[in-house]
Motif scaffolding. Structure first.
Motif, PDB file in Angstrom:
ATOM      1  N   GLN A 188       8.794   4.483  -3.073  1.00 48.63           N
ATOM      2  CA  GLN A 188      10.090   3.796  -3.034  1.00 48.63           C
ATOM      3  C   GLN A 188      10.666   3.630  -4.450  1.00 48.63           C
ATOM      4  OE1 GLN A 188      11.474   3.835  -0.081  1.00 48.63           O
ATOM      5  NE2 GLN A 188      11.502   1.701   0.562  1.00 48.63           N
ATOM      6  N   ALA A 189       9.797   3.240  -5.391  1.00 49.13           N
ATOM      7  CA  ALA A 189      10.262   3.067  -6.778  1.00 49.13           C
ATOM      8  C   ALA A 189      10.686   4.415  -7.365  1.00 49.13           C
ATOM      9  CB  ALA A 189       9.156   2.435  -7.622  1.00 49.13           C
ATOM     10  N   ARG A 190       9.897   5.448  -7.073  1.00 44.48           N
ATOM     11  CA  ARG A 190      10.222   6.785  -7.598  1.00 44.48           C
ATOM     12  C   ARG A 190      11.582   7.255  -7.044  1.00 44.48           C
ATOM     13  NH1 ARG A 190       6.354  10.051  -9.227  1.00 44.48           N
ATOM     14  NH2 ARG A 190       4.821   9.240  -7.747  1.00 44.48           N
ATOM     15  N   HIS A 191      11.831   6.928  -5.793  1.00 47.84           N
ATOM     16  CA  HIS A 191      13.082   7.325  -5.142  1.00 47.84           C
ATOM     17  C   HIS A 191      14.275   6.533  -5.696  1.00 47.84           C
ATOM     18  CE1 HIS A 191      15.803   8.312  -1.788  1.00 47.84           C
ATOM     19  NE2 HIS A 191      16.130   7.032  -1.817  1.00 47.84           N
ATOM     20  N   ALA A 192      14.068   5.248  -5.901  1.00 48.06           N
ATOM     21  CA  ALA A 192      15.199   4.354  -6.209  1.00 48.06           C
ATOM     22  C   ALA A 192      15.603   4.358  -7.683  1.00 48.06           C
ATOM     23  CB  ALA A 192      14.847   2.923  -5.774  1.00 48.06           C
ATOM     24  N   VAL A 193      14.675   4.739  -8.567  1.00 49.88           N
ATOM     25  CA  VAL A 193      14.967   4.695 -10.009  1.00 49.88           C
ATOM     26  C   VAL A 193      15.198   6.122 -10.500  1.00 49.88           C
ATOM     27  CG1 VAL A 193      14.045   4.064 -12.280  1.00 49.88           C
ATOM     28  CG2 VAL A 193      13.566   2.623 -10.273  1.00 49.88           C
ATOM     29  N   HIS A 194      16.279   6.317 -11.196  1.00 51.05           N
ATOM     30  CA  HIS A 194      16.569   7.682 -11.682  1.00 51.05           C
ATOM     31  C   HIS A 194      15.656   8.035 -12.851  1.00 51.05           C
ATOM     32  CE1 HIS A 194      18.630   6.185 -15.286  1.00 51.05           C
ATOM     33  NE2 HIS A 194      19.151   5.258 -14.504  1.00 51.05           N
ATOM     34  N   VAL A 195      15.530   9.327 -13.093  1.00 49.19           N
ATOM     35  CA  VAL A 195      14.750   9.791 -14.242  1.00 49.19           C
ATOM     36  C   VAL A 195      15.389   9.215 -15.508  1.00 49.19           C
ATOM     37  CG1 VAL A 195      14.146  11.842 -15.597  1.00 49.19           C
ATOM     38  CG2 VAL A 195      13.915  11.864 -13.104  1.00 49.19           C
ATOM     39  N   GLY A 196      14.558   8.603 -16.352  1.00 53.87           N
ATOM     40  CA  GLY A 196      15.068   7.938 -17.552  1.00 53.87           C
ATOM     41  C   GLY A 196      15.204   6.437 -17.355  1.00 53.87           C
ATOM     42  N   GLY A 197      15.169   5.998 -16.088  1.00 52.05           N
ATOM     43  CA  GLY A 197      15.200   4.569 -15.796  1.00 52.05           C
ATOM     44  C   GLY A 197      13.815   3.953 -15.993  1.00 52.05           C
ATOM     45  N   HIS A 198      13.708   2.670 -15.708  1.00 55.45           N
ATOM     46  CA  HIS A 198      12.466   1.950 -16.020  1.00 55.45           C
ATOM     47  C   HIS A 198      11.961   1.127 -14.836  1.00 55.45           C
ATOM     48  CE1 HIS A 198      14.142   2.909 -19.957  1.00 55.45           C
ATOM     49  NE2 HIS A 198      12.889   2.926 -20.363  1.00 55.45           N
ATOM     50  N   VAL A 199      10.649   1.042 -14.763  1.00 50.38           N
ATOM     51  CA  VAL A 199       9.989   0.212 -13.759  1.00 50.38           C
ATOM     52  C   VAL A 199       9.146  -0.812 -14.503  1.00 50.38           C
ATOM     53  CG1 VAL A 199       8.267   0.223 -11.910  1.00 50.38           C
ATOM     54  CG2 VAL A 199       9.973   2.038 -12.020  1.00 50.38           C
ATOM     55  N   LEU A 200       9.401  -2.083 -14.211  1.00 52.62           N
ATOM     56  CA  LEU A 200       8.673  -3.184 -14.854  1.00 52.62           C
ATOM     57  C   LEU A 200       7.968  -3.963 -13.747  1.00 52.62           C
ATOM     58  CD1 LEU A 200       8.006  -5.116 -17.188  1.00 52.62           C
ATOM     59  CD2 LEU A 200      10.267  -6.141 -16.897  1.00 52.62           C
ATOM     60  N   VAL A 201       6.646  -3.888 -13.747  1.00 55.80           N
ATOM     61  CA  VAL A 201       5.865  -4.528 -12.680  1.00 55.80           C
ATOM     62  C   VAL A 201       4.855  -5.482 -13.310  1.00 55.80           C
ATOM     63  CG1 VAL A 201       4.265  -4.143 -10.761  1.00 55.80           C
ATOM     64  CG2 VAL A 201       6.133  -2.542 -11.151  1.00 55.80           C
ATOM     65  N   ALA A 202       4.836  -6.712 -12.797  1.00 57.22           N
ATOM     66  CA  ALA A 202       3.882  -7.721 -13.284  1.00 57.22           C
ATOM     67  C   ALA A 202       3.004  -8.158 -12.125  1.00 57.22           C
ATOM     68  CB  ALA A 202       4.633  -8.920 -13.856  1.00 57.22           C
ATOM     69  N   THR A 203       1.692  -8.096 -12.340  1.00 54.58           N
ATOM     70  CA  THR A 203       0.720  -8.511 -11.316  1.00 54.58           C
ATOM     71  C   THR A 203      -0.269  -9.490 -11.941  1.00 54.58           C
ATOM     72  OG1 THR A 203      -0.913  -6.835 -11.887  1.00 54.58           O
ATOM     73  CG2 THR A 203       0.784  -6.188 -10.280  1.00 54.58           C
ATOM     74  N   PHE A 204      -1.111 -10.066 -11.101  1.00 55.63           N
ATOM     75  CA  PHE A 204      -2.207 -10.840 -11.662  1.00 55.63           C
ATOM     76  C   PHE A 204      -3.091  -9.910 -12.488  1.00 55.63           C
ATOM     77  CE2 PHE A 204      -1.805 -13.944  -7.933  1.00 55.63           C
ATOM     78  CZ  PHE A 204      -1.081 -14.840  -8.701  1.00 55.63           C
ATOM     79  N   ALA A 205      -3.537 -10.429 -13.630  1.00 53.53           N
ATOM     80  CA  ALA A 205      -4.395  -9.649 -14.525  1.00 53.53           C
ATOM     81  C   ALA A 205      -5.794  -9.518 -13.916  1.00 53.53           C
ATOM     82  CB  ALA A 205      -4.462 -10.339 -15.879  1.00 53.53           C
ATOM     83  N   HIS A 206      -6.599  -8.683 -14.527  1.00 55.25           N
ATOM     84  CA  HIS A 206      -7.947  -8.392 -13.971  1.00 55.25           C
ATOM     85  C   HIS A 206      -8.805  -9.646 -13.850  1.00 55.25           C
ATOM     86  CE1 HIS A 206     -10.199  -8.642 -17.834  1.00 55.25           C
ATOM     87  NE2 HIS A 206      -8.986  -8.461 -18.303  1.00 55.25           N
ATOM     88  N   ASP A 207      -8.488 -10.668 -14.672  1.00 55.35           N
ATOM     89  CA  ASP A 207      -9.237 -11.927 -14.599  1.00 55.35           C
ATOM     90  C   ASP A 207      -8.362 -13.043 -14.008  1.00 55.35           C
ATOM     91  OD1 ASP A 207      -7.468 -11.937 -16.689  1.00 55.35           O
ATOM     92  OD2 ASP A 207      -8.803 -12.941 -18.102  1.00 55.35           O
ATOM     93  N   GLY A 208      -7.307 -12.626 -13.310  1.00 57.87           N
ATOM     94  CA  GLY A 208      -6.394 -13.610 -12.715  1.00 57.87           C
ATOM     95  C   GLY A 208      -6.883 -14.084 -11.357  1.00 57.87           C
ATOM     96  N   LEU A 209      -5.978 -14.707 -10.612  1.00 56.48           N
ATOM     97  CA  LEU A 209      -6.342 -15.264  -9.309  1.00 56.48           C
ATOM     98  C   LEU A 209      -6.743 -14.145  -8.336  1.00 56.48           C
ATOM     99  CD1 LEU A 209      -3.524 -17.896  -8.649  1.00 56.48           C
ATOM    100  CD2 LEU A 209      -5.744 -18.211  -9.751  1.00 56.48           C
ATOM    101  N   THR A 210      -7.624 -14.493  -7.386  1.00 53.23           N
ATOM    102  CA  THR A 210      -8.018 -13.525  -6.351  1.00 53.23           C
ATOM    103  C   THR A 210      -7.227 -13.743  -5.064  1.00 53.23           C
ATOM    104  OG1 THR A 210      -9.798 -14.986  -5.671  1.00 53.23           O
ATOM    105  CG2 THR A 210     -10.367 -13.226  -7.229  1.00 53.23           C
ATOM    106  N   ARG A 211      -6.629 -14.937  -4.945  1.00 60.33           N
ATOM    107  CA  ARG A 211      -5.802 -15.235  -3.775  1.00 60.33           C
ATOM    108  C   ARG A 211      -4.555 -15.983  -4.228  1.00 60.33           C
ATOM    109  NH1 ARG A 211      -7.844 -14.933   1.319  1.00 60.33           N
ATOM    110  NH2 ARG A 211      -6.770 -16.762   2.126  1.00 60.33           N
ATOM    111  N   CYS A 212      -3.471 -15.807  -3.467  1.00 65.78           N
ATOM    112  CA  CYS A 212      -2.239 -16.534  -3.777  1.00 65.78           C
ATOM    113  C   CYS A 212      -1.505 -16.762  -2.464  1.00 65.78           C
ATOM    114  CB  CYS A 212      -1.369 -15.722  -4.742  1.00 65.78           C
ATOM    115  SG  CYS A 212       0.135 -16.584  -5.232  1.00 65.78           S
TER     116      CYS A 212
END
Ligand SMILES: C[S@@+](CC[C@H](N)C(=O)[O-])C[C@H]1O[C@@H](n2cnc3c(N)ncnc32)[C@H](O)[C@@H]1O
Length: 185
Positions: free
Chosen positions: A104-128
């Motif tokens: 979906q991200a590959r489809h929606a963002v044109h070449v040259g555009g940017h994807v910024l994704v933030a997730t829990f870090a490797h030592d972050g929460l296991t449930r939310c």
């Protein structure tokens, strides 16, 4: 953090920016205040979107609001300069859903555009919110996106929630690049 990174890669206020799973987040307030004129906020939850709209008052009309599932939404091909997601991708615990999201991200963002994704870090929460989450190092998160997304920058953030809890996030900022095509000739 999100606003700073978006401003860095999208200096033009006409940039088309989508906040995927934006919910009631105040990122949209910051984008409007920064002068952006082409903002979309998408979320599964109409309740969360309504909270953001109420908070913004008259300024809510400057935003396109989409109540939809990011995995199945009908995004315009190459319609966005920036795809932002904080704290949504880590809820995708099946490889199939993650692959669908990346498509979906590959489809929606044109070449040259940017994807910024933030997730829990490797030592972050296991449930939310009562749900299991996947946790990532910057490399592992970038690996999920794979070919066609060049990692420009990763940042770790120790986030303090409104209730005072600490959550470690990792942000990956990637540029969408063309996939190499192979010719048999
Ligand atoms: C933890 S909240 C994060 C909200 C906001 N991005 C922030 O950083 O404050 C996760 C949000 O993602 C939304 N969400 C979860 N799965 C989604 C999906 N498949 N498509 C769209 N929104 C989704 C939820 O409704 C919720 O508003």
């Amino acid at each position: 953090m999100s606003l700073d990174l978006i401003r860095q890669v999208a200096p033009a206020v006409s940039s088309a920016i989508i906040d995927v799973g934006g919910g009631a987040s105040t990122l949209v307030d910051g984008l409007i205040a920064s002068g952006y004129t082409d903002i979309t906020v998408l979320d599964l939850s109409t309740v969360a979107l309504e909270q953001a709209r109420q908070r913004l008052g008259a300024a809510e009309s400057r935003v396109t609001w989409l109540a939809a599932d990011a995995l199945t939404a009908d995004f315009p091909r190459g319609g966005f300069d920036v795809w932002h997601d904080r704290a949504v991708f880590h809820f995708l615990t099946s490889a199939e859903d993650r692959a669908r999201y990346v498509e979906q991200a590959r489809h929606a963002v044109h070449v040259g555009g940017h994807v910024l994704v933030a997730t829990f870090a490797h030592d972050g929460l296991t449930r939310c919110s009562g749900l299991n989450v996947a946790r990532y190092t910057a490399d592992a998160l970038h690996h999920e996106f794979g070919a066609g997304f060049r990692l420009l920058e990763s940042v770790r953030e120790e986030h303090t929630t409104p209730t005072g809890a600490r959550q470690a996030f990792v942000y990956c900022l990637c540029r969408r690049e063309a996939l190499a095509t192979h010719s048999a000739a």
